[in-house]
Design a protein around this motif. Structure first.
Motif, PDB file in Angstrom:
ATOM      1  N   GLY A  29      48.790  51.064  54.937  1.00 55.16           N
ATOM      2  CA  GLY A  29      48.801  50.791  56.241  1.00 55.16           C
ATOM      3  C   GLY A  29      47.463  50.150  56.688  1.00 55.16           C
ATOM      4  N   LEU A  30      46.200  50.385  55.945  1.00 57.90           N
ATOM      5  CA  LEU A  30      44.990  49.912  56.262  1.00 57.90           C
ATOM      6  C   LEU A  30      44.705  48.579  55.544  1.00 57.90           C
ATOM      7  CD1 LEU A  30      43.185  53.291  55.703  1.00 57.90           C
ATOM      8  CD2 LEU A  30      43.987  52.303  57.836  1.00 57.90           C
ATOM      9  N   PHE A  31      45.194  47.881  54.792  1.00 58.88           N
ATOM     10  CA  PHE A  31      45.110  46.961  54.087  1.00 58.88           C
ATOM     11  C   PHE A  31      46.373  46.043  54.269  1.00 58.88           C
ATOM     12  CE2 PHE A  31      45.249  44.141  50.434  1.00 58.88           C
ATOM     13  CZ  PHE A  31      43.797  43.706  50.277  1.00 58.88           C
ATOM     14  N   ARG A  32      46.044  44.701  54.462  1.00 58.85           N
ATOM     15  CA  ARG A  32      47.287  43.721  54.451  1.00 58.85           C
ATOM     16  C   ARG A  32      46.775  42.273  53.974  1.00 58.85           C
ATOM     17  NH1 ARG A  32      51.458  44.313  59.537  1.00 58.85           N
ATOM     18  NH2 ARG A  32      51.855  46.711  59.350  1.00 58.85           N
ATOM     19  N   HIS A  33      47.885  41.503  53.345  1.00 57.49           N
ATOM     20  CA  HIS A  33      47.232  40.206  52.930  1.00 57.49           C
ATOM     21  C   HIS A  33      48.687  39.220  53.283  1.00 57.49           C
ATOM     22  CE1 HIS A  33      49.487  40.579  49.137  1.00 57.49           C
ATOM     23  NE2 HIS A  33      49.239  39.346  49.078  1.00 57.49           N
ATOM     24  N   TYR A  34      48.296  38.110  53.481  1.00 59.69           N
ATOM     25  CA  TYR A  34      49.448  37.068  53.528  1.00 59.69           C
ATOM     26  C   TYR A  34      48.687  35.700  53.123  1.00 59.69           C
ATOM     27  CZ  TYR A  34      52.699  33.568  54.985  1.00 59.69           C
ATOM     28  OH  TYR A  34      53.539  32.646  55.042  1.00 59.69           O
ATOM     29  N   MET A  35      49.240  35.412  51.916  1.00 59.48           N
ATOM     30  CA  MET A  35      48.549  34.272  51.159  1.00 59.48           C
ATOM     31  C   MET A  35      47.156  34.668  50.977  1.00 59.48           C
ATOM     32  SD  MET A  35      50.967  32.157  50.693  1.00 59.48           S
ATOM     33  CE  MET A  35      50.411  30.627  50.106  1.00 59.48           C
ATOM     34  N   ASP A  36      46.327  33.828  51.378  1.00 57.80           N
ATOM     35  CA  ASP A  36      44.696  34.043  51.205  1.00 57.80           C
ATOM     36  C   ASP A  36      44.262  34.713  52.495  1.00 57.80           C
ATOM     37  OD1 ASP A  36      44.931  31.922  52.756  1.00 57.80           O
ATOM     38  OD2 ASP A  36      43.376  30.607  51.642  1.00 57.80           O
ATOM     39  N   ASP A  37      44.765  35.094  53.515  1.00 48.51           N
ATOM     40  CA  ASP A  37      44.353  35.899  54.730  1.00 48.51           C
ATOM     41  C   ASP A  37      44.544  37.292  54.427  1.00 48.51           C
ATOM     42  OD1 ASP A  37      43.494  33.540  56.095  1.00 48.51           O
ATOM     43  OD2 ASP A  37      45.838  33.397  56.500  1.00 48.51           O
ATOM     44  N   VAL A  38      43.278  38.032  54.243  1.00 50.95           N
ATOM     45  CA  VAL A  38      43.219  39.522  54.169  1.00 50.95           C
ATOM     46  C   VAL A  38      42.661  40.049  55.193  1.00 50.95           C
ATOM     47  CG1 VAL A  38      41.978  41.238  52.665  1.00 50.95           C
ATOM     48  CG2 VAL A  38      42.932  38.977  51.626  1.00 50.95           C
ATOM     49  N   ILE A  39      43.082  41.222  55.405  1.00 45.71           N
ATOM     50  CA  ILE A  39      42.472  42.281  56.417  1.00 45.71           C
ATOM     51  C   ILE A  39      42.391  43.621  56.130  1.00 45.71           C
ATOM     52  CG2 ILE A  39      44.767  42.454  57.834  1.00 45.71           C
ATOM     53  CD1 ILE A  39      43.042  42.388  60.417  1.00 45.71           C
ATOM     54  N   SER A  65      38.633  37.480  38.687  1.00 45.92           N
ATOM     55  CA  SER A  65      37.727  36.222  39.083  1.00 45.92           C
ATOM     56  C   SER A  65      38.401  35.406  40.111  1.00 45.92           C
ATOM     57  CB  SER A  65      38.041  35.396  37.636  1.00 45.92           C
ATOM     58  OG  SER A  65      37.296  35.836  36.409  1.00 45.92           O
ATOM     59  N   LEU A  66      38.477  36.129  41.391  1.00 46.92           N
ATOM     60  CA  LEU A  66      38.930  35.513  42.512  1.00 46.92           C
ATOM     61  C   LEU A  66      37.799  35.602  43.186  1.00 46.92           C
ATOM     62  CD1 LEU A  66      42.358  37.570  42.878  1.00 46.92           C
ATOM     63  CD2 LEU A  66      42.048  35.263  42.225  1.00 46.92           C
ATOM     64  N   TYR A  67      37.846  34.610  44.369  1.00 44.30           N
ATOM     65  CA  TYR A  67      36.650  33.993  45.025  1.00 44.30           C
ATOM     66  C   TYR A  67      36.888  34.058  46.479  1.00 44.30           C
ATOM     67  CZ  TYR A  67      34.729  32.923  40.286  1.00 44.30           C
ATOM     68  OH  TYR A  67      34.646  32.965  39.170  1.00 44.30           O
ATOM     69  N   LEU A  68      36.001  34.329  47.381  1.00 50.66           N
ATOM     70  CA  LEU A  68      35.937  34.177  48.745  1.00 50.66           C
ATOM     71  C   LEU A  68      35.221  33.231  49.076  1.00 50.66           C
ATOM     72  CD1 LEU A  68      35.470  38.152  49.724  1.00 50.66           C
ATOM     73  CD2 LEU A  68      37.685  36.665  49.604  1.00 50.66           C
ATOM     74  N   PHE A  76      33.439  44.366  59.584  1.00 52.80           N
ATOM     75  CA  PHE A  76      33.246  45.508  60.451  1.00 52.80           C
ATOM     76  C   PHE A  76      33.284  44.879  62.177  1.00 52.80           C
ATOM     77  CE2 PHE A  76      30.655  46.830  57.058  1.00 52.80           C
ATOM     78  CZ  PHE A  76      31.224  48.065  56.763  1.00 52.80           C
ATOM     79  N   GLN A  77      34.703  44.198  62.384  1.00 54.15           N
ATOM     80  CA  GLN A  77      34.555  43.817  63.693  1.00 54.15           C
ATOM     81  C   GLN A  77      35.539  44.633  64.463  1.00 54.15           C
ATOM     82  OE1 GLN A  77      33.858  40.404  64.725  1.00 54.15           O
ATOM     83  NE2 GLN A  77      32.509  40.662  62.895  1.00 54.15           N
ATOM     84  N   THR A  78      35.371  44.746  65.479  1.00 49.54           N
ATOM     85  CA  THR A  78      35.989  45.744  66.395  1.00 49.54           C
ATOM     86  C   THR A  78      37.492  45.207  66.848  1.00 49.54           C
ATOM     87  OG1 THR A  78      35.139  45.094  68.576  1.00 49.54           O
ATOM     88  CG2 THR A  78      34.059  46.942  67.662  1.00 49.54           C
ATOM     89  N   GLU A  79      37.616  43.975  66.953  1.00 52.59           N
ATOM     90  CA  GLU A  79      38.768  43.284  67.240  1.00 52.59           C
ATOM     91  C   GLU A  79      39.092  41.864  66.767  1.00 52.59           C
ATOM     92  OE1 GLU A  79      40.055  42.729  71.569  1.00 52.59           O
ATOM     93  OE2 GLU A  79      38.311  44.031  72.119  1.00 52.59           O
ATOM     94  N   VAL A  80      40.116  41.796  66.093  1.00 58.63           N
ATOM     95  CA  VAL A  80      40.438  40.417  65.481  1.00 58.63           C
ATOM     96  C   VAL A  80      41.677  40.046  65.608  1.00 58.63           C
ATOM     97  CG1 VAL A  80      40.915  41.454  63.171  1.00 58.63           C
ATOM     98  CG2 VAL A  80      39.977  39.112  63.227  1.00 58.63           C
ATOM     99  N   ASP A  81      42.057  38.590  65.657  1.00 55.94           N
ATOM    100  CA  ASP A  81      43.335  38.161  65.656  1.00 55.94           C
ATOM    101  C   ASP A  81      43.743  37.635  64.080  1.00 55.94           C
ATOM    102  OD1 ASP A  81      43.917  38.286  68.353  1.00 55.94           O
ATOM    103  OD2 ASP A  81      42.672  36.464  69.038  1.00 55.94           O
ATOM    104  N   TYR A  82      44.744  38.004  63.702  1.00 54.99           N
ATOM    105  CA  TYR A  82      45.264  37.929  62.429  1.00 54.99           C
ATOM    106  C   TYR A  82      46.503  37.383  62.280  1.00 54.99           C
ATOM    107  CZ  TYR A  82      46.106  39.287  57.507  1.00 54.99           C
ATOM    108  OH  TYR A  82      46.622  39.216  56.124  1.00 54.99           O
TER     109      TYR A  82
END
Length: 165
Positions: A29-39, A65-68, A76-82
């Motif tokens: 519940g604390l980590f999610r990803h969709y394609m290359d979007d991670v939160i 060997s994956l890159y960002l 450390f954002q308090t709010e984000v749209d994902y």
């Protein structure tokens, strides 16, 4: 991943799901990803936990060997749209900008294509629709192979109650 391959997105997603499995298992519940979007979604008062998950994430990226792209990263954002979801202090809610479009969605559907489109929209927002599978059953029944499309009041009520949250 080479461009142009028809199954490249599915293969990439499956690979990421597999490599991030340890994070999902350890921090449900604390980590999610969709394609290359991670939160990483941790409450404000748990910066140490956020850092711990981030370090595990970076270790996995290094191992495989994956890159960002640093310009696209925020920490450390308090709010984000994902992906149409608004995350605030580790809590998920629908992005308020998306709610108007959902509320204006038609409740009388004319064909199977419109039913599929509606189920796709509602399925994305399923976590916020209590008893979604029961409510949507009349709509999914319309998709049965060889079944004649027959829109009735039960189907209309199913769409209305799905959109009423």
């Amino acid at each position: 991943m080479p461009f142009g391959l028809c199954n490249a997105p599915a293969t990439f997603t499956r690979m990421l799901k597999e490599v991030f499995r340890p994070i999902y298992a350890r921090y449900p519940g604390l980590f999610r990803h969709y394609m290359d979007d991670v939160i990483i979604m941790t409450p404000l008062d748990q910066k140490e936990l956020h850092t711990e998950i981030a370090h595990m994430f970076f270790d996995i990226l290094e191992k495989y060997s994956l890159y960002l792209k640093p310009a696209k990263c925020e920490f450390f954002q308090t709010e984000v749209d994902y992906l149409g979801i608004h995350v605030k202090n580790g809590e998920l809610m629908i992005d308020p900008a998306k709610i108007a479009g959902i509320r204006d969605w038609p409740t009388t559907l004319k064909n199977v294509k419109e039913v599929r489109s509606t189920l796709g929209l509602l399925g994305y927002h399923r976590p916020w629709i209590p008893n979604f599978s029961k409510i949507a059953k009349p709509l999914t029944d319309l998709l049965g192979k060889g079944r004649e499309f027959a829109w009735d009041q039960i189907c209309e009520d199913a769409v209305k109650s799905s959109l009423a949250w």
